[in-house]
Design a protein around this motif. Structure first.
Motif, mmCIF file in Angstrom:
data_model
loop_
_atom_site.group_PDB
_atom_site.id
_atom_site.type_symbol
_atom_site.label_atom_id
_atom_site.label_comp_id
_atom_site.label_asym_id
_atom_site.label_seq_id
_atom_site.Cartn_x
_atom_site.Cartn_y
_atom_site.Cartn_z
ATOM 1 N N GLU A 79 -4.193 64.624 -19.639
ATOM 2 C CA GLU A 79 -3.851 65.925 -19.303
ATOM 3 C C GLU A 79 -2.550 66.480 -19.898
ATOM 4 O OE1 GLU A 79 -5.107 66.357 -15.341
ATOM 5 O OE2 GLU A 79 -7.370 66.156 -15.604
ATOM 6 N N VAL A 97 -6.105 75.767 -15.096
ATOM 7 C CA VAL A 97 -6.430 75.381 -16.441
ATOM 8 C C VAL A 97 -5.621 74.121 -16.851
ATOM 9 C CG1 VAL A 97 -6.591 76.394 -18.747
ATOM 10 C CG2 VAL A 97 -6.985 77.846 -16.993
ATOM 11 N N LYS A 98 -6.426 73.080 -17.422
ATOM 12 C CA LYS A 98 -5.718 71.826 -17.719
ATOM 13 C C LYS A 98 -6.446 71.370 -19.236
ATOM 14 C CE LYS A 98 -6.523 69.843 -13.982
ATOM 15 N NZ LYS A 98 -6.423 68.425 -12.931
ATOM 16 N N PRO A 99 -5.720 71.640 -20.092
ATOM 17 C CA PRO A 99 -6.008 70.963 -21.579
ATOM 18 C C PRO A 99 -5.901 69.566 -21.523
ATOM 19 C CG PRO A 99 -3.928 72.133 -21.881
ATOM 20 C CD PRO A 99 -4.348 72.537 -20.298
ATOM 21 N N TYR A 100 -6.784 68.821 -22.423
ATOM 22 C CA TYR A 100 -6.411 67.662 -22.449
ATOM 23 C C TYR A 100 -7.236 66.923 -23.652
ATOM 24 C CZ TYR A 100 -11.449 67.281 -21.412
ATOM 25 O OH TYR A 100 -13.015 67.394 -21.416
ATOM 26 N N LEU A 146 -11.080 66.598 -27.643
ATOM 27 C CA LEU A 146 -10.173 67.246 -26.600
ATOM 28 C C LEU A 146 -11.146 68.503 -25.916
ATOM 29 C CD1 LEU A 146 -10.510 70.260 -28.469
ATOM 30 C CD2 LEU A 146 -8.994 69.036 -29.887
ATOM 31 N N VAL A 148 -10.873 71.222 -22.347
ATOM 32 C CA VAL A 148 -9.950 71.993 -21.101
ATOM 33 C C VAL A 148 -10.652 72.036 -19.818
ATOM 34 C CG1 VAL A 148 -11.145 74.100 -21.863
ATOM 35 C CG2 VAL A 148 -8.829 74.126 -20.660
ATOM 36 N N THR A 159 -15.743 72.090 -17.570
ATOM 37 C CA THR A 159 -14.961 71.551 -18.446
ATOM 38 C C THR A 159 -15.670 71.784 -19.703
ATOM 39 O OG1 THR A 159 -14.384 69.648 -17.101
ATOM 40 C CG2 THR A 159 -14.342 69.237 -19.374
ATOM 41 N N GLU A 161 -15.697 70.759 -23.837
ATOM 42 C CA GLU A 161 -15.350 69.665 -24.318
ATOM 43 C C GLU A 161 -16.032 69.230 -25.690
ATOM 44 O OE1 GLU A 161 -14.420 65.578 -22.222
ATOM 45 O OE2 GLU A 161 -16.211 65.025 -23.454
#
Length: 201
Positions: A79, A97-100, A146, A148, A159, A161
């Motif tokens: 993350e 909000v967490k992009p990864y 990737l 979010v 999520t 993805e």
């Protein structure tokens, strides 16, 4: 610990082609779990059932295929934003909000059927003799992707993805010796998932 369920679309890339104009985009469904190891790092496992297909990019060959497949993978998710509320400081509100990014490895059980045509198969389709006699067959897969994470409630995340899966097989489409046996096939999956934490806050 969060339990996940998702659905979306699967895309093929291989000997027959890789563009959307050649793809017979199929559906996908996944179940899994994720666990927060430490700040930024999440480990997970997931099983996915999906269907792919495509028509030939070379009209003179005229091949097409449909594949029904299942995979099981483990992965690490990084993350990009530190979420103090989820790990280090419980008094802080968790990030909304967490992009990864993610990468992993696993196994694929694939079962393709090839035929001649330019459309999806139906009850009148005559399938060709398979290039291998051991379908459904196993291959190793390595997903990279990737996404979010969107926090919906204390116990529920959504999520978005997208991931591409490298494989160790050139028979994902049952077209290898009849095309380019030196290059393995691959596929992509885009899903919307829900993550549920029974013990979350």
């Amino acid at each position: 610990m969060r339990f996940t369920a998702g659905g979306g679309a699967a895309f093929y890339s291989g000997d027959l082609g890789s563009s959307l104009s050649e793809n017979f985009v199929g559906g996908s469904f996944s179940l899994g779990m994720v666990y927060l190891l430490r700040p930024h790092w999440v480990i997970g496992a997931e099983g996915t059932y999906f269907q792919i297909g495509a028509k030939d990019q070379l009209p003179e060959r005229g091949y097409a295929f449909r594949g029904r497949n299942a995979s099981g993978v483990t992965f690490l998710r990084y993350e990009l934003l530190r979420d103090e509320g989820a790990y280090a400081n419980r008094k802080k509100a968790p990030a909304l909000v967490k992009p990864y990014i993610k990468a992993g490895a696993g196994l694929l059980l694939y079962n393709p059927k090839s035929y001649r045509g330019t459309t999806r198969p139906d009850e009148r389709t005559v399938f060709l003799n398979p290039e291998r006699n051991d379908y459904p067959a196993l291959a190793v897969v390595a997903p990279v992707g990737l996404g979010v994470v969107l926090r919906l409630s204390p116990k529920l995340n959504a999520t978005l993805e997208g991931a591409y899966y490298f494989t160790t097989t050139d028979h994902l489409d049952d077209i290898s010796t009849r095309a380019n046996p030196s290059q393995n096939d691959g596929y992509g999956i885009a899903e919307l998932k829900l993550e549920y934490a029974p013990w979350g806050r």
